[in-house]
Design a protein around this motif. Structure first.
Motif, PDB file in Angstrom:
ATOM      1  N   PRO A  38      -7.096  -0.848   9.387  1.00 18.44           N
ATOM      2  CA  PRO A  38      -5.984  -1.462  10.113  1.00 18.44           C
ATOM      3  C   PRO A  38      -6.282  -2.920  10.472  1.00 18.44           C
ATOM      4  O   PRO A  38      -5.357  -3.728  10.585  1.00 18.44           O
ATOM      5  CB  PRO A  38      -5.829  -0.592  11.356  1.00 18.44           C
ATOM      6  N   VAL A  39      -7.546  -3.256  10.612  1.00 17.14           N
ATOM      7  CA  VAL A  39      -7.904  -4.650  10.908  1.00 17.14           C
ATOM      8  C   VAL A  39      -7.608  -5.528   9.693  1.00 17.14           C
ATOM      9  O   VAL A  39      -7.177  -6.674   9.831  1.00 17.14           O
ATOM     10  CB  VAL A  39      -9.385  -4.762  11.343  1.00 17.14           C
ATOM     11  N   ALA A  40      -7.810  -4.987   8.499  1.00 18.86           N
ATOM     12  CA  ALA A  40      -7.505  -5.746   7.277  1.00 18.86           C
ATOM     13  C   ALA A  40      -6.028  -6.108   7.227  1.00 18.86           C
ATOM     14  O   ALA A  40      -5.664  -7.190   6.755  1.00 18.86           O
ATOM     15  CB  ALA A  40      -7.909  -4.949   6.046  1.00 18.86           C
ATOM     16  N   ALA A  41      -5.194  -5.217   7.703  1.00 17.66           N
ATOM     17  CA  ALA A  41      -3.751  -5.495   7.728  1.00 17.66           C
ATOM     18  C   ALA A  41      -3.456  -6.715   8.590  1.00 17.66           C
ATOM     19  O   ALA A  41      -2.557  -7.497   8.281  1.00 17.66           O
ATOM     20  CB  ALA A  41      -2.986  -4.279   8.240  1.00 17.66           C
ATOM     21  N   GLU A  42      -4.217  -6.903   9.656  1.00 19.32           N
ATOM     22  CA  GLU A  42      -4.019  -8.047  10.547  1.00 19.32           C
ATOM     23  C   GLU A  42      -4.615  -9.331   9.979  1.00 19.32           C
ATOM     24  O   GLU A  42      -4.015 -10.391  10.081  1.00 19.32           O
ATOM     25  CB  GLU A  42      -4.663  -7.764  11.901  1.00 19.32           C
ATOM     26  N   LEU A  43      -5.812  -9.217   9.393  1.00 15.96           N
ATOM     27  CA  LEU A  43      -6.527 -10.412   8.942  1.00 15.96           C
ATOM     28  C   LEU A  43      -6.172 -10.848   7.528  1.00 15.96           C
ATOM     29  O   LEU A  43      -6.438 -11.992   7.156  1.00 15.96           O
ATOM     30  CB  LEU A  43      -8.044 -10.174   9.027  1.00 15.96           C
ATOM     31  N   MET A  44      -5.597  -9.948   6.742  1.00 18.30           N
ATOM     32  CA  MET A  44      -5.247 -10.271   5.357  1.00 18.30           C
ATOM     33  C   MET A  44      -3.775  -9.945   5.130  1.00 18.30           C
ATOM     34  O   MET A  44      -3.447  -8.866   4.627  1.00 18.30           O
ATOM     35  CB  MET A  44      -6.158  -9.525   4.394  1.00 18.30           C
ATOM     36  N   PRO A  45      -2.890 -10.838   5.533  1.00 21.01           N
ATOM     37  CA  PRO A  45      -1.454 -10.593   5.404  1.00 21.01           C
ATOM     38  C   PRO A  45      -1.075 -10.188   3.979  1.00 21.01           C
ATOM     39  O   PRO A  45      -1.600 -10.726   3.008  1.00 21.01           O
ATOM     40  CB  PRO A  45      -0.827 -11.938   5.779  1.00 21.01           C
ATOM     41  N   GLY A  46      -0.187  -9.229   3.895  1.00 20.45           N
ATOM     42  CA  GLY A  46       0.271  -8.758   2.600  1.00 20.45           C
ATOM     43  C   GLY A  46      -0.593  -7.682   1.982  1.00 20.45           C
ATOM     44  O   GLY A  46      -0.244  -7.109   0.957  1.00 20.45           O
ATOM     45  N   SER A  47      -1.745  -7.374   2.603  1.00 21.17           N
ATOM     46  CA  SER A  47      -2.651  -6.372   2.038  1.00 21.17           C
ATOM     47  C   SER A  47      -2.225  -4.954   2.385  1.00 21.17           C
ATOM     48  O   SER A  47      -2.660  -4.004   1.723  1.00 21.17           O
ATOM     49  CB  SER A  47      -4.080  -6.602   2.541  1.00 21.17           C
ATOM     50  N   GLY A  48      -1.436  -4.806   3.436  1.00 17.66           N
ATOM     51  CA  GLY A  48      -1.099  -3.462   3.893  1.00 17.66           C
ATOM     52  C   GLY A  48      -2.310  -2.716   4.412  1.00 17.66           C
ATOM     53  O   GLY A  48      -2.301  -1.497   4.535  1.00 17.66           O
ATOM     54  N   GLY A  49      -3.381  -3.457   4.698  1.00 17.92           N
ATOM     55  CA  GLY A  49      -4.605  -2.830   5.193  1.00 17.92           C
ATOM     56  C   GLY A  49      -5.501  -2.289   4.102  1.00 17.92           C
ATOM     57  O   GLY A  49      -6.511  -1.655   4.388  1.00 17.92           O
ATOM     58  N   VAL A  50      -5.159  -2.549   2.842  1.00 17.54           N
ATOM     59  CA  VAL A  50      -5.962  -2.060   1.715  1.00 17.54           C
ATOM     60  C   VAL A  50      -6.604  -3.250   1.020  1.00 17.54           C
ATOM     61  O   VAL A  50      -5.926  -4.189   0.604  1.00 17.54           O
ATOM     62  CB  VAL A  50      -5.097  -1.264   0.712  1.00 17.54           C
ATOM     63  N   VAL A  51      -7.934  -3.203   0.896  1.00 17.70           N
ATOM     64  CA  VAL A  51      -8.704  -4.266   0.253  1.00 17.70           C
ATOM     65  C   VAL A  51      -9.264  -3.689  -1.052  1.00 17.70           C
ATOM     66  O   VAL A  51      -9.948  -2.670  -1.039  1.00 17.70           O
ATOM     67  CB  VAL A  51      -9.853  -4.745   1.174  1.00 17.70           C
ATOM     68  N   ARG A  52      -8.965  -4.350  -2.169  1.00 16.53           N
ATOM     69  CA  ARG A  52      -9.365  -3.833  -3.483  1.00 16.53           C
ATOM     70  C   ARG A  52     -10.363  -4.782  -4.148  1.00 16.53           C
ATOM     71  O   ARG A  52     -10.067  -5.952  -4.338  1.00 16.53           O
ATOM     72  CB  ARG A  52      -8.156  -3.673  -4.387  1.00 16.53           C
ATOM     73  N   GLY A  53     -11.528  -4.236  -4.487  1.00 16.64           N
ATOM     74  CA  GLY A  53     -12.541  -4.997  -5.202  1.00 16.64           C
ATOM     75  C   GLY A  53     -13.541  -5.652  -4.267  1.00 16.64           C
ATOM     76  O   GLY A  53     -13.243  -5.965  -3.118  1.00 16.64           O
ATOM     77  N   LYS A  54     -14.742  -5.826  -4.801  1.00 15.57           N
ATOM     78  CA  LYS A  54     -15.841  -6.374  -3.999  1.00 15.57           C
ATOM     79  C   LYS A  54     -15.583  -7.806  -3.557  1.00 15.57           C
ATOM     80  O   LYS A  54     -15.906  -8.187  -2.439  1.00 15.57           O
ATOM     81  CB  LYS A  54     -17.146  -6.272  -4.779  1.00 15.57           C
ATOM     82  N   ALA A  55     -14.971  -8.611  -4.409  1.00 12.57           N
ATOM     83  CA  ALA A  55     -14.696 -10.010  -4.034  1.00 12.57           C
ATOM     84  C   ALA A  55     -13.721 -10.070  -2.858  1.00 12.57           C
ATOM     85  O   ALA A  55     -13.924 -10.849  -1.916  1.00 12.57           O
ATOM     86  CB  ALA A  55     -14.147 -10.783  -5.228  1.00 12.57           C
ATOM     87  N   ALA A  56     -12.690  -9.241  -2.894  1.00 13.83           N
ATOM     88  CA  ALA A  56     -11.725  -9.209  -1.786  1.00 13.83           C
ATOM     89  C   ALA A  56     -12.362  -8.648  -0.526  1.00 13.83           C
ATOM     90  O   ALA A  56     -12.076  -9.104   0.587  1.00 13.83           O
ATOM     91  CB  ALA A  56     -10.498  -8.386  -2.179  1.00 13.83           C
TER      92      ALA A  56
END
Length: 84
Positions: A38-56
């Protein structure tokens, strides 16, 4: 990548996170990791809280550590379920 013992994984991960060593934390993950937070959703707009891949994931955790300077982790004890 082999499956580590849960306690060793938790301790290594927590120690790396508390050192703020993103590269050491990332060594615990495959290149095609899918990480949900849920923190990713706040810090990475448009991600929906899902981070894909090691670089991301590197980008997300670097941003999270900068945004949350008091963020830390403690390790827990894990046990494996007996299948019998």
């Amino acid at each position: 990548m082999s499956t580590p013992e849960p306690d060793v994984f938790a301790k290594d991960w927590s120690a790396a996170w508390n050192r703020r060593d993103v590269e050491a934390v990332l060594r615990h993950f495959h290149d095609d990791v899918v990480f949900t937070s849920p923190v990713a959703a706040e810090l990475m707009p448009g991600s929906g809280g899902v981070v894909r891949g090691k670089a991301a994931l590197r980008q997300y955790w670097t941003a999270a550590l900068a945004a949350l300077p008091g963020c830390g982790s403690t390790s827990s004890t894990f046990t494996r379920a007996n299948p019998y």
